[in-house]
Enzyme design. Structure first.
Site, mmCIF file in Angstrom:
data_model
loop_
_atom_site.group_PDB
_atom_site.id
_atom_site.type_symbol
_atom_site.label_atom_id
_atom_site.label_comp_id
_atom_site.label_asym_id
_atom_site.label_seq_id
_atom_site.Cartn_x
_atom_site.Cartn_y
_atom_site.Cartn_z
ATOM 1 N N GLU A 366 -6.241 4.712 4.744
ATOM 2 C CA GLU A 366 -6.749 4.296 6.060
ATOM 3 C C GLU A 366 -6.731 2.767 6.156
ATOM 4 O O GLU A 366 -6.571 2.192 7.230
ATOM 5 C CB GLU A 366 -8.169 4.827 6.314
ATOM 6 C CG GLU A 366 -8.556 4.757 7.784
ATOM 7 C CD GLU A 366 -9.873 5.436 8.125
ATOM 8 O OE1 GLU A 366 -10.921 4.884 7.761
ATOM 9 O OE2 GLU A 366 -9.864 6.492 8.781
ATOM 10 N N HIS A 397 -2.159 21.633 -14.796
ATOM 11 C CA HIS A 397 -1.798 23.035 -14.582
ATOM 12 C C HIS A 397 -1.424 23.294 -13.127
ATOM 13 O O HIS A 397 -1.393 24.435 -12.682
ATOM 14 C CB HIS A 397 -2.961 23.943 -15.004
ATOM 15 C CG HIS A 397 -3.345 23.725 -16.440
ATOM 16 N ND1 HIS A 397 -2.663 24.292 -17.486
ATOM 17 C CD2 HIS A 397 -4.303 22.936 -16.991
ATOM 18 C CE1 HIS A 397 -3.207 23.898 -18.632
ATOM 19 N NE2 HIS A 397 -4.198 23.062 -18.357
ATOM 20 N N LYS A 519 -7.841 11.465 18.593
ATOM 21 C CA LYS A 519 -9.159 11.778 19.160
ATOM 22 C C LYS A 519 -9.037 11.945 20.680
ATOM 23 O O LYS A 519 -9.622 12.858 21.269
ATOM 24 C CB LYS A 519 -10.157 10.654 18.859
ATOM 25 C CG LYS A 519 -10.457 10.476 17.376
ATOM 26 C CD LYS A 519 -11.454 9.338 17.166
ATOM 27 C CE LYS A 519 -11.594 8.996 15.689
ATOM 28 N NZ LYS A 519 -12.421 7.830 15.437
HETATM 29 O O1 LIG Z 1 -19.155 6.435 10.614
HETATM 30 P P1 LIG Z 1 -18.437 6.867 11.841
HETATM 31 O O2 LIG Z 1 -18.464 5.842 12.921
HETATM 32 O O3 LIG Z 1 -18.940 8.199 12.309
HETATM 33 O O4 LIG Z 1 -16.912 7.043 11.468
HETATM 34 C C1 LIG Z 1 -16.496 7.968 10.520
HETATM 35 C C2 LIG Z 1 -15.092 7.716 10.102
HETATM 36 O O5 LIG Z 1 -14.238 7.831 11.218
HETATM 37 C C3 LIG Z 1 -13.235 6.835 11.174
HETATM 38 O O6 LIG Z 1 -13.542 5.884 12.130
HETATM 39 C C4 LIG Z 1 -11.881 7.404 11.462
HETATM 40 O O7 LIG Z 1 -11.907 8.146 12.614
HETATM 41 C C5 LIG Z 1 -13.345 6.239 9.786
HETATM 42 O O8 LIG Z 1 -12.836 4.969 9.704
HETATM 43 C C6 LIG Z 1 -14.810 6.343 9.556
HETATM 44 O O9 LIG Z 1 -15.151 6.206 8.204
#
Ligand SMILES: O=P(O)(O)OC[C@H]1O[C@](O)(CO)[C@@H](O)[C@@H]1O
Length: 565
Positions: A366, A397, A519
């Protein structure tokens, strides 16, 4: 502060520097590992770096002195030492979001000496320690039983609702350090998946009266976490008919947005805060680490912070050629950009590190899975490799066949603790556990030998099915013990490796724009799938695959609800 943000960009693109060209030439005649070890019988001692309790052996990487020197020259050309200072002092190293990435401040002791690099903003450390103290207070009240559920019973179970950085770090550490749990009888669970499967299982046996939920989300907008939190709230309302009491006794919020926590219902006294300058995947050191402290105790959590701080001091002070995170970064860059090895396996030989590969998958991919420079221009070279892993002895394995005889070059990190099971000395099964540990060590060392030297590790073979080509590079990270301090140092080493690589590649490791479009598209699809849109309004603008799949899903769901009716 940096006066000119342009200085965040390194002037000459990485692949146009003179060291890049030199390294390309050196890679054309890249040495074979068997040959490298023949040339230098003491290579194992030479290509090694230590700090207190942690050793990096990178002698099984396909590089020699000259290559290493050129890699270090490249790091200097890329202004790595200056960029390390920028990180620690709070310069806006996260350029696309115009903010600092100060996870190192989260583990800096309040009274850190003047030789430690600290944030330029003197308000940061006191604020960090104020939250840490608030967290310690909550931990104490919950563990000691002062904190009660809505019917007055003590808390026995805690469920962390979070995903990505708000889940993987606490999950990994809590699992790895279970042996270090202090007295706490609390059981800590994790629920992250948007489909609710972990909650489904947990809610079937947890007692609402004695369960506390932590809603962990930096943004407090992540649908995965909020949908889990909504389900939990609905579940709790069956048992607790007073909402105010339910929020007060059964929810803690951890976020960078106090306002959003309050809007959701979490009372201010149950809120722990952290800051926009802590990246999600770098946040386990903040209040996001609350599940760690609840499961293992505040003392263990503070020892974890101390271990990370020791690695921070090493990273910011050690010369580049003896700097563990820098060496890890340079080996990675040599493999990816010059030897064209685009897969990286993480192989902990320790069941306690079961979740370490998934944690690193987020941390590395990421952060550095990027194809534009800090400036937004497209990149013309490779960045982060594909990274995956598993507990090493189990992976033997499963996928080691590919490492030994497949068609892909793969670099590996072996992670191993030298000592284990000291805590059960004198017990009936101690000798046999120790024998298991020795078996585990010999397997770990054997695998890196076979990967490096192939059949030459034992004897050549004419049988094509038994041919092991070797020459697959690896590093070994050897811990004296796996304990809170050494784990803190190990995690911080990987964090800094990621930063050093990002500096060299010229990318921003602290944003993650690549996860946003999915998203948006999921939100667009949801009404169509949930039947909120009339059948004939169905999303005809979609591709035929998505249309056919959603039609099929609707049919199956309709059929089963007809049967139930
Ligand atoms: O802590 P949040 O804002 O819920 O985000 C959770 C995760 O989602 C992300 O933004 C990715 O969608 C990550 O970078 C982050 O760790």
């Amino acid at each position: 502060m940096i006066s000119d943000t342009e200085s965040l960009y390194t002037s000459l693109p990485f692949d146009q520097s003179s060291s890049f060209k030199q390294l390309n030439t050196l890679a054309e005649a890249a040495p074979d590992l068997a040959e490298l070890f023949r040339q230098h019988p003491l290579r194992g001692q030479m290509f090694c770096s230590h700090i207190d309790g942690l050793t990096l052996d990178y002698s099984k990487q396909r590089l020699d002195d000259k290559i290493l020197k050129t890699l270090i020259q490249m790091a200097e050309e890329r202004q790595l030492p200056e960029k390390i200072k920028h990180l620690f002092t709070g310069q806006p190293v996260n350029h696309s979001e115009q903010r600092a990435a100060l996870h190192t401040a989260l583990r800096t002791p309040e009274q850190a000496g003047p030789d430690h690099l600290q944030p330029d903003d003197s308000r940061i450390l006191p604020e960090v320690h104020r939250q840490l103290d608030k967290m310690a207070g909550l931990v104490d009240r919950i563990q000691s039983g002062i904190w009660r559920g809505c019917t007055g019973r003590k808390i026995t179970d805690v469920v962390n609702l979070g995903v990505g950085g708000s889940d993987l770090g606490p999950l990994m550490v809590t699992h790895a350090l279970r042996e270090y749990a202090q007295t706490s009888a609390l059981k800590v669970h994790f629920a992250s998946t948007i489909d609710g499967s972990q909650l489904f299982e947990l809610l079937s046996h947890l007692n609402a009266e004695t369960t506390l939920f932590i809603v962990s989300s930096k943004s407090f907008t992540t649908i995965d976490t909020l949908s889990n939190a909504d389900t939990v709230r609905a579940w709790l309302r069956q048992f607790c008919h007073n909402d105010a009491l339910m929020y007060r006794c059964h929810f803690i919020g951890v976020s960078a947005s106090a306002e959003k926590m309050t809007q959701w219902g979490i009372p201010i006294e149950n809120q722990l805060h952290f800051w926009s300058w802590v990246g999600g995947r770098f946040s386990l050191w903040s209040a996001i680490g609350l599940p760690i402290a609840l499961a293992l105790g505040m003392k263990t959590f503070r020892a974890l912070l101390l271990g990370a701080h020791k690695m921070d001091c090493h990273f910011s002070q050690a010369p580049l050629d003896n700097n563990i995170p820098v060496l890890m970064a340079l080996c990675g860059i040599w493999n990816v950009n010059f030897l064209k090895i685009h897969a990286h396996a993480i192989l902990p030989y320790d069941g306690r590190l079961k979740f370490f590969p998934s944690y690193l998958e987020q941390l590395e991919m990421e952060s550095n899975g990027k194809s534009v420079l800090q400036s937004g221009e497209a990149i013309s070279y490779e960045t982060c490799p594909v990274l995956w892993g598993e507990v090493g002895a189990n992976a033997q394995h499963a996928f080691y066949q590919l490492l030994h005889q497949g068609t892909h070059a793969v670099a590996s990190d072996f992670i191993l603790a030298a000592r284990r099971y000291d805590s059960i000395q004198g017990s009936a099964h101690y000798a046999s556990m120790l024998a298991q540990h020795e078996l585990n060590i010999s397997n770990c060392l054997a695998q890196s030998r076979v990967l490096a030297f192939g059949n030459h590790a034992v004897e050549p073979s004419d049988n094509p099915y038994r041919h092991y080509p070797g020459n697959q590079p690896s590093s070994t990270l050897l811990l004296d013990h796996l304990n809170p301090e050494s784990l803190g140092a190990l995690i911080a080493a990987y964090e800094h490796k990621v930063y050093a690589q990002a500096v060299i590649w010229g990318i921003n490791p602290f944003d993650q724009w690549g996860v946003e479009l999915g998203k948006i598209v999921a939100l667009q699809l949801q009404p169509a799938l949930s039947g909120a849109v009339a059948e004939n309004d169905s999303p005809n603008h979609l591709d035929s695959s998505t249309q056919a799949l959603s039609r099929q899903i609707s049919q199956v769901r309709q059929l089963s609800s007809d049967k139930q009716a």
